[in-house]
Write an enzyme that holds these catalytic residues in place. Structure first.
Site, PDB file in Angstrom:
ATOM      1  CG  ASP A   1      -2.120   0.859   1.074  1.00  0.00           C
ATOM      2  OD1 ASP A   1      -2.233   1.507   0.015  1.00  0.00           O
ATOM      3  OD2 ASP A   1      -2.956   0.902   1.990  1.00  0.00           O
ATOM      4  CG  ASP A   2      -0.040   4.821  -0.097  1.00  0.00           C
ATOM      5  OD1 ASP A   2      -0.820   4.464  -0.998  1.00  0.00           O
ATOM      6  OD2 ASP A   2      -0.352   5.634   0.787  1.00  0.00           O
TER       7      ASP A   2
ATOM      8  CB  CYS B   1      -6.755   3.310  -1.828  1.00  0.00           C
ATOM      9  SG  CYS B   1      -6.714   1.759  -0.989  1.00  0.00           S
TER      10      CYS B   1
ATOM     11  CG  HIS C   1     -10.055   1.146   0.956  1.00  0.00           C
ATOM     12  ND1 HIS C   1      -9.041   2.069   0.964  1.00  0.00           N
ATOM     13  CD2 HIS C   1     -11.165   1.813   1.386  1.00  0.00           C
ATOM     14  CE1 HIS C   1      -9.504   3.233   1.382  1.00  0.00           C
ATOM     15  NE2 HIS C   1     -10.785   3.100   1.643  1.00  0.00           N
TER      16      HIS C   1
ATOM     17  CG  ASP D   1      -2.101   1.045  -3.356  1.00  0.00           C
ATOM     18  OD1 ASP D   1      -0.915   1.379  -3.157  1.00  0.00           O
ATOM     19  OD2 ASP D   1      -3.037   1.415  -2.624  1.00  0.00           O
ATOM     20  CG  ASN D   2      -1.598   4.460  -4.660  1.00  0.00           C
ATOM     21  OD1 ASN D   2      -2.729   4.061  -4.391  1.00  0.00           O
ATOM     22  ND2 ASN D   2      -0.758   4.853  -3.712  1.00  0.00           N
TER      23      ASN D   2
END
Lengths: 473, 473
Positions: free
Chosen positions: A58-59, A98, A167, A299-300
């Site tokens: 995540d991130d 997200c 999410h 994810d990003n």
């Protein structure tokens, strides 16, 4: 005074409910199509299909792991995946933020197609109040008629498990168990949202506030337990391991805290790497490492900390720093080891590629935005094709990538100091100028015009047929 | 209705004028101190001091020129300066935005000390209306009691000329000719502001709108003419050549348009490089290249286009991409050729360093924020010292650099998508983590605390004694 306040609140609530009812009517949920598609999928497990594990961070930034050039954070286990598999240097996530991203990963379609047009906030007054305006047709989770990879694989005979951050909605019918996961252990949303409880399937396993320091340990234990029981059952398995870190706020267990050279961010990533090591060891213990496809990615781009790896911009932005992420695909039985793919691709491609590998026809009633890139898994040198990838932070595309070209429409600056400005449009040659520094629109007006038109048409098509339904002939 | 409107406008105007009068009273202009200091400077030209040329680009990024790693833009003449001189890889500008930067360059003091707390807009209604609120005490130009490098050098016997963009006020007493430049040819402000006229000294030479396509050609011609006449006069000279490009909007003359591989941005930089080549040729023609110190640099990081060279952030931000700029100092008679300096330094150091080289004592009545780095010019290996450098976008410091450490207070995000958030504080190890990715505040709480306190004290000192006056004992 009390009466007036009550009347006002009642009026607002009534208006919201009326609007929601209207929106629900307009939602065009096509559950029958989904059921029809899934019913046609047959069990493929006779052919010894691979186990599939997606490890989603995540991130995590493009430059945050060892094999992608980081010198401060030690990721020996991720590096093992790279040595045994293929590194993707030009892979963009399906969205720079997200929830839309996660929809894209699991469905092969841009999040907006499944009514995921922004980050979902926990159910409550805030979420209720903003839902009519902020969310696509007020939907507070992935549209129930979307077809996820888990649902397809479940129908194909896989044991399907998810561990970590979902999410895509925190209420039925938007939960992991509603979308094909037989097993779920994790949180409904990001680790900066409250109440942050950990669920086992539909029940609270660890009440809020869950101690995030030990979260990676708990998730790892559960992931291993899922692998163990799946192998014992004789079924192939699909594990979606959505790590909650290094999303802010950062946490690491005492054994990892203060150990990296990159602060708590590095500690969290090193613990996450340890977790992958445990999973690799479990696979090897069961003798299934060779026929397991492990996809490691993020994810990003990074948020407040983290390294976007020489890309321009960060999380949420349509510049590469927002969505260019590290990706590794390791599957010793099929993917040549130690290889690197430089062709543009996207996480949207994961859904159609896995279906193709298993010989399952993708849904024909809806647009699949990704493409089957399974040939690349055997030969990473396959030339860049012209499949278009769009950059959609929320409801429409701000930029388009096609081959080596990327075109930005006029959109808000990436620079917070100039957030009111809307520079552009820009045309960038992503091979010569991966940092999106030099606008070539004047040098190549034909290409700029063509991509501008394609981007405009795409956004117009989203307006006309957001869900991407394909009418039967 | 007309009457009310007139009354309202009159009232607002009256309030603004009253506020301005009050501000002017509070400005504490100390012209007598400046006159006293300048009167003590004696002619130093008997010692054959070097000619000095500062070539300042506008919004040129750290990664935009060949010798700093760019492969798309050809800058052979800037590269010649690097081969004959010293490259500074860790040099920050005095502010991440135009006007405060230029004040810092010319005075060795943060812009805010000379009432330069933001970008100056052209004189007119907008400027008048915002001046009481936006500008430091309503001052719309560099405070007249600031001492510029040009004034010092003029007193020391130099011919002083400026060519290009001023941006420290567009009215007396804020003009180049008011601050020690005997010769001026250029614009009063940025090339995206109107009316964009070109002045020769105090008179309009090219009325607005000046054709910016031919601007670099015109400025080059004037710069060469200034060098020619200075050499003929037998005086040493100081030329401040403030290029208006590659600031947006971009322009290049027909001979350069479309010639680079980096769009119009690259064309503008290549023309600017050509311009430097013409200046080098002129110096060589006169036989003065060896004893001319040429400083090539930029005012801040890139804006909408341009390459910040792997730094985080862009123009205006307190991250390195906002103010880390390429700098080269070429002076064959003194600086060892082909050398690189990695010690942190700042453009604030240029004023005290040049004064030191010429044996001129700096002003004693005011704080000079830069430091004398002349020893580095002979030996770039000199260890990093602990002189603090502050990052001041407008009125106060958001971050501080001291040795290898950089500390950010909690301030607005660099990411436009999260411009409302205020992450931090952050402590970064700029040697291990030049991209400001990993917060080490928890790992080194003592250092974080010390720098936080120093930053706080600095901001408190700005509140108490913004001008940095030093009381005589």
């Amino acid at each position: 005074m009390l009466l007036e306040t009550c009347l006002a609140i009642g009026g607002i609530a009534g208006a919201i409910l009326a609007m929601k009812r209207w929106q629900i009517k307009k939602r065009d949920i096509k559950g029958d199509r989904k059921a029809a598609y899934l019913s046609r999928i047959t069990n493929t497990t006779g052919d010894k299909p691979p186990n599939i594990i997606i490890v989603l961070c995540d991130d995590l930034g493009f430059g945050d792991i060892g094999c992608f050039g980081n010198a401060s954070i030690k990721t020996p286990h991720v590096d093992i995946l790279a040595r045994h598999g293929m590194m993707f240097k030009n892979c963009n996530s399906s969205a720079p933020v997200c929830s839309p991203y996660r929809a894209g990963l699991l469905t092969g379609r841009y999040g907006i197609r499944g009514h995921v047009a922004g980050v979902f906030f926990p159910s409550g007054l805030l979420s209720l109040l903003i839902s009519p305006f902020f969310y696509s047709r007020g939907m507070r989770g992935l549209s129930p008629d979307e077809i996820t990879l888990a649902e397809v694989l479940e129908r194909a005979g896989y044991a399907t498990g998810m561990v970590g951050k979902w999410h895509l909605g925190d209420r039925r019918p938007h939960l992991p168990n509603d979308f094909g996961f037989n097993h779920f252990f994790g949180a409904h949303f990001s680790n900066d949202m409250v109440p942050y409880a950990i669920y086992r399937n539909r029940d609270v396993a660890i009440p809020a506030p869950a101690d995030q320091d030990v979260l990676t340990q708990q998730l790892t234990k559960d992931a291993i337990s899922f692998i163990d029981s799946s192998v014992r059952s004789g079924k192939p398995f699909f594990l979606y391991y959505a790590q909650p870190f290094p999303h802010d706020p950062l946490h690491a267990s005492p054994a990892f805290r203060g150990k990296s050279l990159a602060g708590l961010y590095g500690d969290a990533v090193e613990e996450l790497d340890w977790s992958i090591g445990e999973i690799i060891a479990t696979l090897k213990h069961h003798g299934v490492f060779d026929n397991t496809m492990i996809i490691f990615t993020s994810d990003n781009g990074p948020w407040h900390e983290g390294n976007p790896g020489y890309q321009r911009g960060r999380k949420y932005l349509p510049f590469e720093g927002g969505s260019r992420v590290p990706m590794i695909a390791c599957w010793p039985a099929r993917i040549p080891p130690g290889t690197t793919c430089k062709s543009p691709c996207s996480h949207l491609d994961i859904f159609p590629t896995i279906l193709s590998l298993l010989g399952i026809a993708p849904p024909q009633d809806r647009v699949i935005d990704g493409q089957d890139i399974s040939p690349i898994l055997s030969n990473p040198q396959i030339a860049t094709n012209q499949h278009p990838y769009h950059y959609i932070p929320l409801k429409n595309a701000k930029a388009i990538r096609k081959g080596k070209w990327k075109y930005h429409s006029r959109h808000g600056s990436d620079n917070a100091a100039y957030f009111l400005l809307r520079p552009g449009p820009f045309l960038f040659d992503m091979e010569a100028d991966p940092q999106e520094a030099y606008n070539l629109a004047m040098n190549h007006p034909d290409i700029a015009k063509e991509l501008a038109s394609e981007l405009e048409q795409f956004n117009a098509s989203l307006k006309k047929n957001q869900r991407g339904w394909i009418l039967r002939a």
